[in-house]
Design an enzyme around this catalytic site. Structure first.
Site, PDB file in Angstrom:
ATOM      1  N   ASP A   1      11.801 -32.960  -1.129  1.00  0.00           N
ATOM      2  CA  ASP A   1      13.192 -32.806  -1.556  1.00  0.00           C
ATOM      3  C   ASP A   1      13.766 -31.423  -1.275  1.00  0.00           C
ATOM      4  O   ASP A   1      14.913 -31.296  -0.831  1.00  0.00           O
ATOM      5  CB  ASP A   1      13.360 -33.167  -3.034  1.00  0.00           C
ATOM      6  CG  ASP A   1      12.381 -32.455  -3.961  1.00  0.00           C
ATOM      7  OD1 ASP A   1      11.567 -31.635  -3.488  1.00  0.00           O
ATOM      8  OD2 ASP A   1      12.427 -32.732  -5.174  1.00  0.00           O
TER       9      ASP A   1
ATOM     10  N   GLN B   1       8.523 -33.976  -4.614  1.00  0.00           N
ATOM     11  CA  GLN B   1       7.237 -33.570  -4.050  1.00  0.00           C
ATOM     12  C   GLN B   1       6.105 -33.744  -5.050  1.00  0.00           C
ATOM     13  O   GLN B   1       6.318 -33.899  -6.251  1.00  0.00           O
ATOM     14  CB  GLN B   1       7.307 -32.109  -3.603  1.00  0.00           C
ATOM     15  CG  GLN B   1       8.219 -31.892  -2.409  1.00  0.00           C
ATOM     16  CD  GLN B   1       8.109 -30.489  -1.858  1.00  0.00           C
ATOM     17  OE1 GLN B   1       8.945 -29.649  -2.110  1.00  0.00           O
ATOM     18  NE2 GLN B   1       7.072 -30.242  -1.079  1.00  0.00           N
ATOM     19  N   HIS B   2       4.892 -33.738  -4.505  1.00  0.00           N
ATOM     20  CA  HIS B   2       3.631 -33.610  -5.238  1.00  0.00           C
ATOM     21  C   HIS B   2       3.149 -34.864  -5.958  1.00  0.00           C
ATOM     22  O   HIS B   2       1.982 -34.945  -6.323  1.00  0.00           O
ATOM     23  CB  HIS B   2       3.692 -32.478  -6.270  1.00  0.00           C
ATOM     24  CG  HIS B   2       4.295 -31.210  -5.800  1.00  0.00           C
ATOM     25  ND1 HIS B   2       3.900 -30.584  -4.638  1.00  0.00           N
ATOM     26  CD2 HIS B   2       5.282 -30.442  -6.336  1.00  0.00           C
ATOM     27  CE1 HIS B   2       4.612 -29.482  -4.485  1.00  0.00           C
ATOM     28  NE2 HIS B   2       5.452 -29.374  -5.488  1.00  0.00           N
TER      29      HIS B   2
END
Length: 475
Positions: A240, A70-71
């Site tokens: 995830d 992520q991110h």
């Protein structure tokens, strides 16, 4: 037997699993490494995906989906070209940008800003989140920021590459991954273009022209793509942690404590989290519910560094830890080795307390490392409870959960019973389950069995957690 493929594009590697769509049994898998570091060229992810997919027989695979770290900030220009290497979740250079964004939204009042952020998007900015990396880009690389025509996350970009159209308007994502950007509200399921504009220091009209991935439904077929030469339906994919939750079939009240690169505590919930302290992020899950989450930066790598220091492998580290008494003779290890996320202390460092001629032994140091990581996750679980999260069942997962020392010590520190699912690739399995869901076209994902083993109850050692909390750098 219909086969589906699940792709886990994590920080460290790409894994591709081929799964029986009816039973959830993994029939083949492939893996390829990603480069080290917190700044990576997305092309490396694509190359790893091709390498991992080439290791398995994809004939008979009808659908696939991607679950990714992520991110990470992937910025694209008007031609769909990557403008600069992606800044990953564990890149902390945007820590000051996070603080600036909080204060800005509060018109100079940080507390007011934190409340406003939590209400707007369910989280308070940290260096990990995409929105802070966009502010960093605007402030430090304005020439690159001016070229941004689209912003994607790692999983979005890989799904787009599998679709192969090259059109920015075909970028697609899901609620779970979008909820970690900092400019998406998982309750309304809408992007906050005003926040995007503030992050990039542009006006809202300019922000409206930037392409953000379409939010697909959890069981939607987002298109037909090509995976290692095989034509497949593509599911929406997921972040995830949401992928892992889907892979384990979590329902409301289930909580996962995962010890991998990072330490993660998250649980499926029927209600959103709006935690103004910023300790808990109000993410979405991959089924239409919510996934409140607390994440520490320091997980298994603390064990790696301790093992290197002691000149042992992981088995020997575990043996040393189990040879020491609970509390490690008074040695307390606060494992903030590269800053921390829960709490938000990006500049923190690790610290060792209670070192004496008696306590400073190899055995005690090994045990203090294990206890320190686990105590930080006990704190994270308490944060989840404080934000309103229900804790009915706790599953211990992640690569480091295989350690006998972790399995023996964890039940003495957590105040709830622990169970362990079998070791498995649950992020990839969650992506595969979503692919099977998309292929079936049903209202709910397929039910795949998960057998867990209860960890033996051990004497509770609250004094260990209390000693840790007496020296940690936050209250």
């Amino acid at each position: 037997m219909a086969l589906v493929a699940g792709i886990d594009s994590s920080t460290q590697s790409c894994k591709v699993v081929v799964v029986d769509g009816e039973t959830g049994a993994i029939v083949a898998s492939g893996r390829a490494a990603h480069p080290d570091g917190s700044e990576v060229a997305p092309a490396a992810w694509w190359a790893a995906l091709q390498e991992a997919a080439a290791q398995v027989d994809l004939s008979g695979v009808v659908a696939a989906a991607v679950a990714g770290q992520q991110h990470g900030m992937v910025v694209l220009d008007a031609d769909g070209e990557v403008i600069r290497d992606a800044l990953l979740w564990n890149d902390t250079r945007s820590a000051q940008a996070a603080e600036d964004l909080i204060v800005d939204l509060g018109d100079g009042d940080r507390a007011a800003g934190a409340r406003a952020w939590a209400e707007a998007v369910g989280l308070v900015p940290l260096a990990s989140y995409t929105v802070t990396k966009l502010r960093w880009l605007a402030d430090n690389e304005p020439e690159n920021a001016a070229r941004v025509a689209a912003v994607a996350l790692p999983h979005d970009w890989l799904t787009w590459k599998l679709l192969g159209t090259g059109r920015l308007e075909d970028l697609v994502t899901d609620r779970s991954d979008a909820s970690g950007t900092g400019y998406f509200d998982p309750v309304t399921n809408l992007y906050r273009r005003d926040i995007l504009a503030a992050a990039l220091r542009i006006d809202e009209a300019a922000a409206a022209r930037i392409v953000l991935p379409r939010i697909a439904g959890p069981g939607e077929v987002v298109g037909v793509g090509t995976l290692a030469g095989q034509s497949v339906k593509l599911g929406a994919g997921a972040g995830d942690n949401a992928g892992s939750a889907l892979g384990m079939g979590l329902t409301a009240g289930d909580v996962v404590v995962s010890i991998g690169t990072s330490g993660v505590v998250c649980g499926v919930s029927d209600v959103p989290s709006r935690d103004a302290t910023g300790l808990v992020s109000g993410f979405a899950d991959a089924t239409g519910q919510y996934l409140p989450l607390a994440c520490t930066l320091n997980g298994a790598r603390v064990f790696d560094s301790t093992a290197r220091l002691l000149g042992v492998d992981h088995k020997e580290l575990s043996d040393l830890a189990l040879a020491a008494a609970p509390g490690a003779g008074g040695l307390v290890f606060v494992p903030f080795m590269e800053g921390e996320r829960t709490p938000n202390l990006p500049d923190a460092t690790g610290s060792l307390h209670g070192a004496t001629l008696t306590s400073m032994t190899r055995e005690n140091l090994a045990r203090a490392a294990v206890e320190g990581v686990l105590c930080s996750l006990v704190d994270a679980l308490d944060c989840l409870r404080a934000s309103g999260g229900e804790v009915r069942r706790v599953l211990l997962t992640g690569g480091a959960a295989a350690s006998p020392a972790v399995q023996a010590i964890a039940p003495t520190l957590f105040d709830v019973p622990l169970a362990m699912p079998p070791a498995g690739e649950y992020v990839a399995l969650g992506a595969a389950r979503q692919a099977a869901w998309a292929d079936a076209g049903t209202g709910e994902p397929p039910v795949w069995p998960l057998e867990v083993v209860d960890l033996p109850a051990a004497g509770h050692e609250p004094g260990v957690v209390e000693a840790y909390r007496s020296v940690r750098p936050w209250s």
